[in-house]
Write a protein that holds these residues in place. Structure first.
Motif, mmCIF file in Angstrom:
data_model
loop_
_atom_site.group_PDB
_atom_site.id
_atom_site.type_symbol
_atom_site.label_atom_id
_atom_site.label_comp_id
_atom_site.label_asym_id
_atom_site.label_seq_id
_atom_site.Cartn_x
_atom_site.Cartn_y
_atom_site.Cartn_z
ATOM 1 N N THR A 12 0.861 -1.183 0.000
ATOM 2 C CA THR A 12 0.000 0.000 0.000
ATOM 3 C C THR A 12 0.893 1.226 0.000
ATOM 4 O OG1 THR A 12 -1.683 -1.193 1.263
ATOM 5 C CG2 THR A 12 -1.840 1.209 1.214
ATOM 6 N N TRP A 13 0.637 2.102 -0.971
ATOM 7 C CA TRP A 13 1.484 3.299 -1.127
ATOM 8 C C TRP A 13 0.672 4.553 -0.830
ATOM 9 C CZ3 TRP A 13 6.679 3.156 -2.624
ATOM 10 C CH2 TRP A 13 7.172 1.895 -3.005
ATOM 11 N N THR A 14 1.401 5.602 -0.411
ATOM 12 C CA THR A 14 0.791 6.916 -0.187
ATOM 13 C C THR A 14 1.855 7.982 -0.357
ATOM 14 O OG1 THR A 14 -0.550 8.248 1.317
ATOM 15 C CG2 THR A 14 1.239 6.997 2.289
ATOM 16 N N LEU A 15 1.409 9.208 -0.516
ATOM 17 C CA LEU A 15 2.321 10.354 -0.580
ATOM 18 C C LEU A 15 2.449 10.961 0.813
ATOM 19 C CD1 LEU A 15 1.333 12.180 -3.904
ATOM 20 C CD2 LEU A 15 3.499 11.088 -3.374
ATOM 21 N N LYS A 16 3.677 11.139 1.262
ATOM 22 C CA LYS A 16 3.898 11.633 2.628
ATOM 23 C C LYS A 16 5.135 12.520 2.639
ATOM 24 C CE LYS A 16 3.268 8.763 6.021
ATOM 25 N NZ LYS A 16 3.453 7.658 7.014
ATOM 26 N N ASN A 17 5.071 13.557 3.480
ATOM 27 C CA ASN A 17 6.250 14.407 3.677
ATOM 28 C C ASN A 17 7.282 13.651 4.514
ATOM 29 O OD1 ASN A 17 5.398 16.719 2.275
ATOM 30 N ND2 ASN A 17 4.151 17.386 4.015
ATOM 31 N N VAL A 18 8.457 13.485 3.982
ATOM 32 C CA VAL A 18 9.526 12.762 4.657
ATOM 33 C C VAL A 18 10.690 13.714 4.875
ATOM 34 C CG1 VAL A 18 11.150 10.831 4.548
ATOM 35 C CG2 VAL A 18 8.834 10.580 3.623
ATOM 36 N N SER A 19 11.147 13.783 6.109
ATOM 37 C CA SER A 19 12.276 14.659 6.452
ATOM 38 C C SER A 19 13.556 13.836 6.481
ATOM 39 C CB SER A 19 12.048 15.330 7.810
ATOM 40 O OG SER A 19 10.912 16.157 7.764
ATOM 41 N N GLN A 20 14.571 14.380 5.846
ATOM 42 C CA GLN A 20 15.880 13.752 5.836
ATOM 43 C C GLN A 20 16.904 14.744 6.366
ATOM 44 O OE1 GLN A 20 15.924 12.575 1.597
ATOM 45 N NE2 GLN A 20 16.189 10.449 2.318
ATOM 46 N N THR A 21 17.779 14.252 7.227
ATOM 47 C CA THR A 21 18.818 15.095 7.806
ATOM 48 C C THR A 21 20.151 14.760 7.156
ATOM 49 O OG1 THR A 21 17.646 15.185 9.919
ATOM 50 C CG2 THR A 21 19.981 15.782 9.941
ATOM 51 N N PHE A 22 20.816 15.780 6.631
ATOM 52 C CA PHE A 22 22.114 15.618 5.980
ATOM 53 C C PHE A 22 23.181 16.233 6.882
ATOM 54 C CE2 PHE A 22 18.904 15.795 2.666
ATOM 55 C CZ PHE A 22 19.204 14.682 1.904
ATOM 56 N N ASN A 23 24.183 15.448 7.187
ATOM 57 C CA ASN A 23 25.292 15.920 8.018
ATOM 58 C C ASN A 23 26.295 16.660 7.157
ATOM 59 O OD1 ASN A 23 24.199 14.647 10.319
ATOM 60 N ND2 ASN A 23 25.086 12.685 9.683
ATOM 61 N N ILE A 24 26.660 17.862 7.598
ATOM 62 C CA ILE A 24 27.557 18.707 6.809
ATOM 63 C C ILE A 24 28.936 18.809 7.446
ATOM 64 C CG2 ILE A 24 27.902 21.035 5.897
ATOM 65 C CD1 ILE A 24 24.855 21.310 5.793
ATOM 66 N N GLU A 25 28.979 19.178 8.725
ATOM 67 C CA GLU A 25 30.291 19.385 9.367
ATOM 68 C C GLU A 25 30.290 18.787 10.767
ATOM 69 O OE1 GLU A 25 33.352 23.047 10.581
ATOM 70 O OE2 GLU A 25 31.374 23.463 9.726
ATOM 71 N N LYS A 26 31.392 18.084 11.080
ATOM 72 C CA LYS A 26 31.532 17.497 12.405
ATOM 73 C C LYS A 26 31.908 18.549 13.438
ATOM 74 C CE LYS A 26 32.630 12.593 11.938
ATOM 75 N NZ LYS A 26 33.615 11.538 12.285
ATOM 76 N N CYS A 27 31.595 18.228 14.716
ATOM 77 C CA CYS A 27 32.039 19.092 15.813
ATOM 78 C C CYS A 27 33.554 18.947 16.000
ATOM 79 C CB CYS A 27 31.310 18.724 17.106
ATOM 80 S SG CYS A 27 29.507 18.860 17.002
ATOM 81 N N ARG A 28 34.125 19.811 16.827
ATOM 82 C CA ARG A 28 35.578 19.848 16.968
ATOM 83 C C ARG A 28 36.056 19.495 18.377
ATOM 84 N NH1 ARG A 28 37.785 22.430 12.521
ATOM 85 N NH2 ARG A 28 36.295 23.575 11.222
ATOM 86 N N HIS A 29 35.169 18.918 19.220
ATOM 87 C CA HIS A 29 35.630 18.582 20.559
ATOM 88 C C HIS A 29 36.466 17.304 20.524
ATOM 89 C CE1 HIS A 29 32.507 15.426 20.919
ATOM 90 N NE2 HIS A 29 31.707 16.292 20.309
ATOM 91 N N ILE A 30 37.179 17.029 21.612
ATOM 92 C CA ILE A 30 38.200 15.978 21.602
ATOM 93 C C ILE A 30 37.600 14.576 21.597
ATOM 94 C CG2 ILE A 30 39.922 17.428 22.736
ATOM 95 C CD1 ILE A 30 39.255 16.138 25.366
ATOM 96 N N PHE A 31 36.304 14.418 21.918
ATOM 97 C CA PHE A 31 35.688 13.101 21.955
ATOM 98 C C PHE A 31 34.834 12.824 20.718
ATOM 99 C CE2 PHE A 31 36.430 13.978 26.477
ATOM 100 C CZ PHE A 31 37.048 12.794 26.870
ATOM 101 N N VAL A 32 34.958 13.644 19.682
ATOM 102 C CA VAL A 32 34.079 13.491 18.523
ATOM 103 C C VAL A 32 34.380 12.198 17.772
ATOM 104 C CG1 VAL A 32 35.579 14.786 16.946
ATOM 105 C CG2 VAL A 32 33.107 14.730 16.549
ATOM 106 N N ASN A 33 35.643 11.775 17.744
ATOM 107 C CA ASN A 33 36.025 10.553 17.036
ATOM 108 C C ASN A 33 36.388 9.412 17.991
ATOM 109 O OD1 ASN A 33 35.778 11.634 14.360
ATOM 110 N ND2 ASN A 33 37.703 12.733 14.687
#
Length: 643
Positions: A314-335
């Motif tokens: 069953t299909w329908t039209l729906k608003n779908v939100s997608q989040t795109f990551n652009i830039e990482k944070c710079r704190h020391i625990f980010v990686n």
């Protein structure tokens, strides 16, 4: 051997003769540090709550040459710069400490808030506010969770009011812990711990009066509701960032948290439980598009016209939100490939180490800088009342100063923790620290009000009402426990506790763990079992405590009103009415477990007094008579003078 003269107690003249040294003494002569003490008689013991004289034992400015004056100026400027730097690091470490507690217990705090059936119990809501604020070490964070739940409709405003009261109590634990850093000096610790706990007693006493009043009448809910209806308040800008502008470059370089995760868990977001609190992406972009998506059945379609089937789908039209990551944070625990708990424990240990180190350095610097004339000026400015008949205004100005300073630093914990060492070293009296602490309670609520006014229009009323409840609670507490000197009970209670913890310093840890952890956790556990269990267990305990308090008061003031058996607690075992047996147990445990640890070897008041006498140069002076110190082997140095 020729007889030696003895001083006459009344005149100081040498008229009597002391028998020969070989003869037996009839009356032992008491010890005295100097002949002046013998002349003037026994003096009254100093009041431990009197502010000490911070005397300058160095060379006077007038006696210094040019090189010495330049050197003193350079050293003073260096000390001031170091003091400001330590204060900056101290504030940053408090921020990191809050983040560490959120990493360790933030998700648990969200789970606690999620149980709405428990929150419907006012007493359970109170202790939940205490425990959650203790877990995240930030009343702002716990208050924001409550606001999120109210805004989303998961929590009603009347149900949230006891939780807000609990957050007010939980935030006062920080400066109480800070006072523990001055445990090495008995009198400083007495003043510092009393200066910190006066805030605790104000919050607890206010809750004891206002929580039953709120449950019975809905006083704060109705008043704040009228205020919301009376003023057409529009959504405004975010609360101004003042101190955060300075501290964020350091704290955000160490750790950044996603504050929405805890609120998401509290509001029932299933995805939030699997998210990390550590913020990875600082710059993101959210795009919403109309897409073809599958749904379980026709009933889940957005509209009948936008619904079709293709085979078994069953299909329908729906608003779908997608989040795109652009830039990482710079704190020391980010990686860092570490869990939230591991990062939280690392930051907790480091922030506590830095916090205690900064406090020790700050106290040492203040002790070295606030001496002589400078100390007299500062103490006079801070502790002197206005001339009669305007002396009563001074306390209210102190409340305004406390509110203003807390608004600037945007944290009541930072402000009260900063004045606690000043109370300990004797720069600020506890009578002046009390209104400053009351002002800090007001200051932290004004920040919450500004933050609530930045809420969207649909949630503005509820968010603002919760913030106004917090404000009204503190205003009502001030009206109860400050305007009339007789009602300033928190000061007397804090001094009594300060005297106890000065004599038994281990009791300070017992107080902190009991009032902020064990008792709230015990009440919370009982509340999970239901109303019947909670009432059945707590009511006998409360009745017993009230009976003990009334008997203690009557023993001190009207013992003739009591039967002979209740005029003292001697009929009970010693361990039930005295801390002395417990002190022996703790001393024995510390002696065996930490025998090499200097900080655990707490000295008795007499030993500290003797050390203080020697340190201040009040030992044996040229005019002192060693014969009068009570030692038989003391050499005779005083000669008889002609009358």
């Amino acid at each position: 051997m020729a007889p030696r003269p003895e001083l006459d107690d009344s005149s100081g003249d040498m008229r009597k003769e002391v028998p020969n040294m070989n003869e037996e003494k009839a009356v032992p002569i008491g010890a005295a540090h100097s002949t002046v003490a013998l002349i003037e008689g026994e003096q009254e013991q100093d009041d431990p709550w009197d502010l000490p004289e911070l005397q300058d034992n160095g060379v006077k400015w007038a006696d210094l040459d040019t090189k010495g004056k330049i050197l003193r100026v350079v050293i003073s400027v260096g000390k001031f710069i170091l003091l400001v730097g330590c204060l900056y690091v101290f504030v940053c470490s408090l921020d990191i400490l809050s983040s560490a507690f959120q990493l360790v217990g933030g998700k648990a705090a969200g789970d606690i808030f999620q149980d709405n059936s428990v929150l419907s119990n006012p007493l359970a809501g109170l202790v939940i506010g205490v425990l959650v604020t203790l877990l995240v070490q930030s009343s702002s964070t716990s208050s924001s969770i409550v606001v999120s739940m109210v805004s989303s409709g998961l929590l009603k405003v009347p149900t949230a009011i006891p939780v807000i009261m609990g957050t007010n109590i939980g935030t006062s634990v920080t400066n109480t812990v800070v006072a523990m850093t001055q445990v090495g000096d008995r009198n400083k610790f007495r003043r510092a711990f009393a200066g910190a706990t006066v805030h605790d007693f104000f919050n607890w006493l206010s809750v004891l009066v206002l929580l039953p009043l709120e449950v019975a009448t809905g006083y704060m809910y109705k008043v704040t509701g009228l205020l919301i209806d009376a003023f057409n308040i529009q959504s405004g800008e975010n609360a101004p960032e003042l101190l955060n502008v300075i501290t964020d470059p350091v704290t955000e370089a160490i750790i950044m948290l996603d504050e929405s995760v805890i609120s998401g868990i509290a509001t029932g977001d299933a995805e939030a439980k699997n998210k990390s609190l550590i913020k990875i992406w600082c710059d993101t972009f959210k795009n919403t598009t109309l897409m073809n998506t599958t749904v379980p059945s026709v009933l889940n379609c957005t509209s009948p016209s936008l619904c079709w089937t293709d085979g078994n789908l069953t299909w329908t039209l729906k608003n779908v939100s997608q989040t795109f990551n652009i830039e990482k944070c710079r704190h020391i625990f980010v990686n860092a490939n570490l869990s939230d708990l591991a990062v939280g424990l690392i930051l907790l240990a480091l922030s506590l180490l830095v916090l205690c180190s900064c406090l020790i350095i700050i106290v040492k610097l203040l002790n070295s800088m606030l001496k002589g004339q400078v100390a007299m000026v500062i103490k006079k400015i801070l502790n002197t009342d206005f001339p009669f008949p305007f002396g009563w205004v001074t306390g209210y100005i102190a409340i305004l100063v406390g509110a203003g300073m807390t608004f600037i630093v945007q944290s009541s914990s930072v402000f009260t923790s900063a004045i606690t060492p000043l109370v300990g070293i004797g720069v600020i009296s506890i009578e002046r620290a009390y209104p400053l602490s009351l002002g800090s309670n007001i200051g932290t609520t004004t920040t919450a009000i500004l933050a609530a006014m930045a809420s969207p229009g649909e949630t503005l009323a509820n968010s603002l009402q919760i913030a106004l409840v917090h404000f009204l609670f503190n205003i009502s507490g001030i009206l109860l426990w400050y305007p009339i000197p007789f009602t300033r009970v928190p000061i007397r209670l804090a001094k009594a506790l300060g005297n106890v913890t000065a004599q038994y310093r281990w009791f300070a840890g017992v107080y902190i763990l009991s009032c902020f952890f064990f008792i709230p956790l015990f009440v919370f556990s009982l509340s999970l079992a239901g109303w019947q269990v909670l009432v059945g267990v707590l009511v006998p305990i409360v009745v017993l405590l009230l009976f003990a308090i009334v008997v203690n008061v009557l023993q001190a003031r009207r013992p003739q009103w009591l039967p002979s058996c209740l005029r003292s607690w001697d009929f009970l075992p010693l361990w039930m009415h005295s801390l002395e047996p417990w002190d022996h147990v703790v001393s024995w445990m510390l002696g065996h477990c930490c025998c090499c640890c200097k900080c655990c070897q707490l000295k008795s008041p007499d030993e500290e007094e003797e050390e203080a006498v020697v340190k201040e140069g009040k030992g044996v002076h040229p005019l002192d008579n060693p014969v009068m110190n009570g030692k038989d082997d003391a050499p005779i140095v005083m000669r008889a003078t002609s009358l």
